[in-house]
Design a protein around this motif. Sequence first.
Motif, PDB file in Angstrom:
ATOM      1  N   ARG A  32       0.806  -1.258  -0.177  1.00  0.00           N
ATOM      2  CA  ARG A  32       0.163  -0.018  -0.059  1.00  0.00           C
ATOM      3  C   ARG A  32       0.898   1.166   0.035  1.00  0.00           C
ATOM      4  N   LYS A  33       1.952   1.192   0.744  1.00  0.00           N
ATOM      5  CA  LYS A  33       2.786   2.308   0.678  1.00  0.00           C
ATOM      6  C   LYS A  33       3.344   2.666  -0.767  1.00  0.00           C
ATOM      7  N   ARG A  34       3.658   1.512  -1.213  1.00  0.00           N
ATOM      8  CA  ARG A  34       3.943   1.784  -2.741  1.00  0.00           C
ATOM      9  C   ARG A  34       3.068   2.079  -3.827  1.00  0.00           C
ATOM     10  N   GLU A  35       1.840   2.083  -3.492  1.00  0.00           N
ATOM     11  CA  GLU A  35       0.742   2.640  -4.112  1.00  0.00           C
ATOM     12  C   GLU A  35       0.221   1.531  -5.032  1.00  0.00           C
ATOM     13  N   ASN A  36       0.249   0.335  -4.377  1.00  0.00           N
ATOM     14  CA  ASN A  36      -0.526  -1.016  -4.906  1.00  0.00           C
ATOM     15  C   ASN A  36      -1.573  -1.190  -3.953  1.00  0.00           C
ATOM     16  N   LEU A  37      -2.751  -0.834  -4.441  1.00  0.00           N
ATOM     17  CA  LEU A  37      -3.834  -0.895  -3.458  1.00  0.00           C
ATOM     18  C   LEU A  37      -4.400  -2.380  -3.614  1.00  0.00           C
ATOM     19  N   ILE A  38      -4.252  -3.078  -2.570  1.00  0.00           N
ATOM     20  CA  ILE A  38      -4.396  -4.502  -2.575  1.00  0.00           C
ATOM     21  C   ILE A  38      -4.860  -4.900  -1.046  1.00  0.00           C
ATOM     22  N   ASN A  39      -6.032  -5.695  -0.988  1.00  0.00           N
ATOM     23  CA  ASN A  39      -6.399  -6.019   0.486  1.00  0.00           C
ATOM     24  C   ASN A  39      -5.529  -7.029   1.162  1.00  0.00           C
ATOM     25  N   HIS A  40      -5.346  -6.941   2.339  1.00  0.00           N
ATOM     26  CA  HIS A  40      -4.686  -7.979   3.093  1.00  0.00           C
ATOM     27  C   HIS A  40      -4.919  -9.491   2.859  1.00  0.00           C
ATOM     28  N   LYS A  41      -6.399  -9.840   2.455  1.00  0.00           N
ATOM     29  CA  LYS A  41      -6.898 -10.954   2.381  1.00  0.00           C
ATOM     30  C   LYS A  41      -6.231 -11.498   1.082  1.00  0.00           C
ATOM     31  N   THR A  42      -6.136 -10.648   0.096  1.00  0.00           N
ATOM     32  CA  THR A  42      -5.746 -10.933  -1.313  1.00  0.00           C
ATOM     33  C   THR A  42      -4.238 -11.359  -1.304  1.00  0.00           C
ATOM     34  N   VAL A  43      -3.403 -10.522  -0.346  1.00  0.00           N
ATOM     35  CA  VAL A  43      -1.989 -10.931  -0.430  1.00  0.00           C
ATOM     36  C   VAL A  43      -2.042 -12.248   0.461  1.00  0.00           C
ATOM     37  N   GLN A  44      -2.656 -12.488   1.556  1.00  0.00           N
ATOM     38  CA  GLN A  44      -2.520 -13.894   2.289  1.00  0.00           C
ATOM     39  C   GLN A  44      -2.913 -14.894   1.308  1.00  0.00           C
ATOM     40  N   ARG A  45      -3.887 -14.916   0.385  1.00  0.00           N
ATOM     41  CA  ARG A  45      -4.330 -16.009  -0.486  1.00  0.00           C
ATOM     42  C   ARG A  45      -2.895 -16.216  -1.501  1.00  0.00           C
ATOM     43  N   LEU A  46      -2.445 -14.885  -1.859  1.00  0.00           N
ATOM     44  CA  LEU A  46      -1.425 -15.207  -2.950  1.00  0.00           C
ATOM     45  C   LEU A  46      -0.408 -15.809  -2.250  1.00  0.00           C
ATOM     46  N   MET A  47       0.052 -15.445  -1.158  1.00  0.00           N
ATOM     47  CA  MET A  47       1.263 -16.031  -0.222  1.00  0.00           C
ATOM     48  C   MET A  47       0.733 -17.568  -0.214  1.00  0.00           C
ATOM     49  N   HIS A  48      -0.423 -17.922   0.076  1.00  0.00           N
ATOM     50  CA  HIS A  48      -0.648 -19.128   0.670  1.00  0.00           C
ATOM     51  C   HIS A  48      -0.427 -20.307  -0.617  1.00  0.00           C
ATOM     52  N   SER A  49      -0.465 -19.776  -1.863  1.00  0.00           N
ATOM     53  CA  SER A  49      -0.410 -20.555  -3.116  1.00  0.00           C
ATOM     54  C   SER A  49       1.207 -21.194  -3.078  1.00  0.00           C
ATOM     55  N   TRP A  50       2.084 -20.229  -2.579  1.00  0.00           N
ATOM     56  CA  TRP A  50       3.452 -20.622  -2.805  1.00  0.00           C
ATOM     57  C   TRP A  50       4.415 -20.963  -1.624  1.00  0.00           C
ATOM     58  N   VAL A  51       3.734 -20.254  -0.622  1.00  0.00           N
ATOM     59  CA  VAL A  51       4.593 -20.476   0.728  1.00  0.00           C
ATOM     60  C   VAL A  51       4.431 -21.867   1.527  1.00  0.00           C
TER      61      VAL A  51
END
Length: 51
Positions: A32-51
């Motif tokens: 968000r600080k880098r001006e990429n508006l994205i929900n924390h739940k979306t970040v969690q879902r994307l991380m879950h796919s590869w972590v």
Amino acid sequence: MDKYHSIKQLIRQFYERHKGRNGYRRIAVTLRKRENLINHKTVQRLMHSWV
């Protein structure tokens, strides 16, 4: 075509730069600080796919 491809790359770079110590909440705030508006739940879902 993956609409989150560039976001996934940013997440992976940030995750690896901090040696896996930062979770989805801190990564979402950084994006968000880098001006990429994205929900924390979306970040969690994307991380879950590869972590």
